[in-house]
Design a protein around this motif. Structure first.
Motif, PDB file in Angstrom:
ATOM      1  N   LYS A 294      -7.019  -4.552 -13.396  1.00 33.70           N
ATOM      2  CA  LYS A 294      -5.683  -4.466 -13.002  1.00 33.70           C
ATOM      3  C   LYS A 294      -5.688  -3.086 -12.190  1.00 33.70           C
ATOM      4  CE  LYS A 294      -0.945  -4.772 -14.684  1.00 33.70           C
ATOM      5  NZ  LYS A 294       0.061  -4.729 -15.977  1.00 33.70           N
ATOM      6  N   VAL A 295      -5.634  -3.273 -10.982  1.00 32.07           N
ATOM      7  CA  VAL A 295      -5.782  -2.352 -10.002  1.00 32.07           C
ATOM      8  C   VAL A 295      -4.314  -1.795  -9.295  1.00 32.07           C
ATOM      9  CG1 VAL A 295      -6.504  -1.603  -7.731  1.00 32.07           C
ATOM     10  CG2 VAL A 295      -8.059  -3.001  -8.777  1.00 32.07           C
ATOM     11  N   GLY A 296      -4.226  -0.593  -9.315  1.00 33.47           N
ATOM     12  CA  GLY A 296      -3.119  -0.051  -8.992  1.00 33.47           C
ATOM     13  C   GLY A 296      -2.813   0.269  -7.482  1.00 33.47           C
ATOM     14  N   TYR A 297      -3.984   1.022  -7.126  1.00 29.67           N
ATOM     15  CA  TYR A 297      -4.237   1.431  -5.827  1.00 29.67           C
ATOM     16  C   TYR A 297      -5.594   1.589  -5.475  1.00 29.67           C
ATOM     17  CZ  TYR A 297       0.804   2.959  -6.351  1.00 29.67           C
ATOM     18  OH  TYR A 297       2.060   3.227  -6.422  1.00 29.67           O
ATOM     19  N   HIS A 298      -6.054   1.250  -4.146  1.00 29.10           N
ATOM     20  CA  HIS A 298      -7.566   1.347  -3.937  1.00 29.10           C
ATOM     21  C   HIS A 298      -7.672   1.763  -2.427  1.00 29.10           C
ATOM     22  CE1 HIS A 298      -6.033  -2.039  -1.409  1.00 29.10           C
ATOM     23  NE2 HIS A 298      -7.249  -2.275  -0.851  1.00 29.10           N
ATOM     24  N   LEU A 299      -8.859   2.065  -2.141  1.00 26.23           N
ATOM     25  CA  LEU A 299      -9.486   2.828  -1.005  1.00 26.23           C
ATOM     26  C   LEU A 299     -11.033   2.242  -0.684  1.00 26.23           C
ATOM     27  CD1 LEU A 299      -8.874   4.899   1.258  1.00 26.23           C
ATOM     28  CD2 LEU A 299     -10.002   6.542  -0.200  1.00 26.23           C
ATOM     29  N   TRP A 300     -11.156   1.878   0.611  1.00 25.22           N
ATOM     30  CA  TRP A 300     -12.569   1.527   0.749  1.00 25.22           C
ATOM     31  C   TRP A 300     -13.296   2.640   1.286  1.00 25.22           C
ATOM     32  CZ3 TRP A 300     -14.458  -3.313  -0.250  1.00 25.22           C
ATOM     33  CH2 TRP A 300     -13.537  -4.140  -0.502  1.00 25.22           C
ATOM     34  N   TYR A 301     -14.612   2.856   0.687  1.00 22.58           N
ATOM     35  CA  TYR A 301     -15.484   3.866   0.607  1.00 22.58           C
ATOM     36  C   TYR A 301     -16.636   3.270   1.908  1.00 22.58           C
ATOM     37  CZ  TYR A 301     -19.029   7.435   0.148  1.00 22.58           C
ATOM     38  OH  TYR A 301     -19.777   8.587   0.228  1.00 22.58           O
ATOM     39  N   ASN A 302     -16.859   2.090   1.820  1.00 27.47           N
ATOM     40  CA  ASN A 302     -17.428   1.330   2.817  1.00 27.47           C
ATOM     41  C   ASN A 302     -17.600   0.085   2.693  1.00 27.47           C
ATOM     42  OD1 ASN A 302     -19.532   0.769   0.755  1.00 27.47           O
ATOM     43  ND2 ASN A 302     -20.807   2.357   0.999  1.00 27.47           N
ATOM     44  N   GLU A 303     -18.323  -0.947   3.179  1.00 26.88           N
ATOM     45  CA  GLU A 303     -18.152  -2.255   2.977  1.00 26.88           C
ATOM     46  C   GLU A 303     -18.175  -2.865   1.893  1.00 26.88           C
ATOM     47  OE1 GLU A 303     -22.358  -1.829   5.089  1.00 26.88           O
ATOM     48  OE2 GLU A 303     -20.268  -0.775   4.889  1.00 26.88           O
ATOM     49  N   TYR A 304     -18.833  -2.364   0.884  1.00 30.80           N
ATOM     50  CA  TYR A 304     -19.091  -2.905  -0.315  1.00 30.80           C
ATOM     51  C   TYR A 304     -18.621  -2.142  -1.592  1.00 30.80           C
ATOM     52  CZ  TYR A 304     -23.417  -0.480  -0.257  1.00 30.80           C
ATOM     53  OH  TYR A 304     -24.466   0.540  -0.028  1.00 30.80           O
ATOM     54  N   ILE A 305     -18.169  -0.862  -1.364  1.00 32.99           N
ATOM     55  CA  ILE A 305     -18.003   0.124  -2.324  1.00 32.99           C
ATOM     56  C   ILE A 305     -16.254   0.619  -2.157  1.00 32.99           C
ATOM     57  CG2 ILE A 305     -18.094   2.411  -3.380  1.00 32.99           C
ATOM     58  CD1 ILE A 305     -21.106   2.116  -2.730  1.00 32.99           C
ATOM     59  N   VAL A 306     -15.650   0.064  -3.461  1.00 32.40           N
ATOM     60  CA  VAL A 306     -13.904   0.352  -3.474  1.00 32.40           C
ATOM     61  C   VAL A 306     -13.924   1.295  -4.405  1.00 32.40           C
ATOM     62  CG1 VAL A 306     -13.751  -1.842  -4.762  1.00 32.40           C
ATOM     63  CG2 VAL A 306     -11.844  -0.718  -3.269  1.00 32.40           C
ATOM     64  N   VAL A 307     -12.829   2.292  -4.139  1.00 30.75           N
ATOM     65  CA  VAL A 307     -12.581   3.110  -5.183  1.00 30.75           C
ATOM     66  C   VAL A 307     -11.222   2.998  -5.489  1.00 30.75           C
ATOM     67  CG1 VAL A 307     -12.229   5.847  -5.876  1.00 30.75           C
ATOM     68  CG2 VAL A 307     -14.129   5.037  -4.079  1.00 30.75           C
ATOM     69  N   ALA A 308     -10.878   2.821  -6.696  1.00 27.50           N
ATOM     70  CA  ALA A 308      -9.587   2.156  -7.271  1.00 27.50           C
ATOM     71  C   ALA A 308      -8.895   3.033  -8.446  1.00 27.50           C
ATOM     72  CB  ALA A 308      -9.633   0.684  -7.644  1.00 27.50           C
ATOM     73  N   THR A 309      -7.640   3.192  -8.557  1.00 25.40           N
ATOM     74  CA  THR A 309      -6.974   3.473  -9.751  1.00 25.40           C
ATOM     75  C   THR A 309      -6.739   2.160 -10.642  1.00 25.40           C
ATOM     76  OG1 THR A 309      -4.795   3.378  -8.797  1.00 25.40           O
ATOM     77  CG2 THR A 309      -6.135   5.485  -8.561  1.00 25.40           C
ATOM     78  N   VAL A 310      -7.022   2.075 -11.881  1.00 25.43           N
ATOM     79  CA  VAL A 310      -7.146   0.883 -12.739  1.00 25.43           C
ATOM     80  C   VAL A 310      -6.159   1.178 -13.874  1.00 25.43           C
ATOM     81  CG1 VAL A 310      -8.373  -0.581 -13.954  1.00 25.43           C
ATOM     82  CG2 VAL A 310      -9.289   0.082 -11.950  1.00 25.43           C
TER      83      VAL A 310
END
Length: 223
Positions: free
Chosen positions: A140-156
């Motif tokens: 259940k993702v609240g906010y997210h940010l792409w680090y590169n094309e396949y790694i995503v950083v998210a607040t869950v």
């Protein structure tokens, strides 16, 4: 030497008649560097829409993504700077989209989709076909940010808090590197780090994260 850039802003307007009713608008401003000084030029309302307009981000140098109220739901709009036109990227029955971001290396964007039944997931939308797919299963993702094309950083969202999770779309792994974090996620310029707010202790901390190694470091405290 004058160099022109843009910045997008969202602004909250409280209704004087109904306190609980909130409207936001998205603005585009000209930024220029003149002899080493930053100048803010013309500011334009690019959403100009009744209701919720928020969470802008640049798709490229000429286009801006933002979430916008339409027909009783929130869809993703695309504003073209050159001609001032708006087009719609999503129109999901029984659901709304928020927090649009361009996916690196793809003609696609990611959004948080909130369905009418309460299901909240991170989705990818193809810019050409409009087809969508769920990116992170069971998170259940609240906010997210792409680090590169396949790694995503998210607040869950976990119970009554948000945890910082790094997901690898290639191997479908999810690692929780910090519990109880804030909403804000940003790339730190001239580094391979992500900035976030830690709420783990009584005093809030601004921290950095290396999404590859998981190393964190305190940058500053929020008094």
């Amino acid at each position: 030497m004058k160099q022109l850039h843009y910045i997008v802003l969202s602004s909250l307007i409280l209704s004087l008649n109904v306190v609980s009713q909130q409207n936001t608008e998205v603005y585009l401003a000209n930024l220029s560097m003149v002899n080493g000084s930053l100048n803010v030029g013309k500011i334009s309302n690019i959403s100009n829409n009744e209701g919720y307009d928020n969470q802008p981000s640049f798709y490229d140098d000429d286009r801006v993504l933002f979430s916008s109220t339409r027909n009783g739901q929130t869809d993703i709009a695309l504003y073209t700077i050159e001609n001032g036109s708006i087009s719609w990227i999503t129109d999901t029955p029984n659901g709304s989209e928020y927090s649009p971001l361009k996916i690196p290396g793809k003609e696609a964007l990611s959004t948080i989709r909130l369905d009418d039944d309460g299901l909240q997931r991170l989705y990818e939308y193809d810019m050409k076909t409009g087809k969508s797919k769920e990116l992170l299963k069971d998170l259940k993702v609240g906010y997210h940010l792409w680090y590169n094309e396949y790694i995503v950083v998210a607040t869950v969202l976990i119970e009554n808090r948000m945890d910082l999770v790094v997901s690898n779309l290639k191997d479908k792994s999810n690692f929780t590197f910090q519990k109880n974090v804030g909403r804000s996620l940003h790339k730190i310029p001239n580094s391979d780090l992500i900035g976030f707010v830690s709420k783990e202790n009584e005093m809030l901390e601004i921290k950095s994260l290396n999404p590859i190694s998981g190393a964190t470091k305190t940058i500053n405290y929020i008094w």
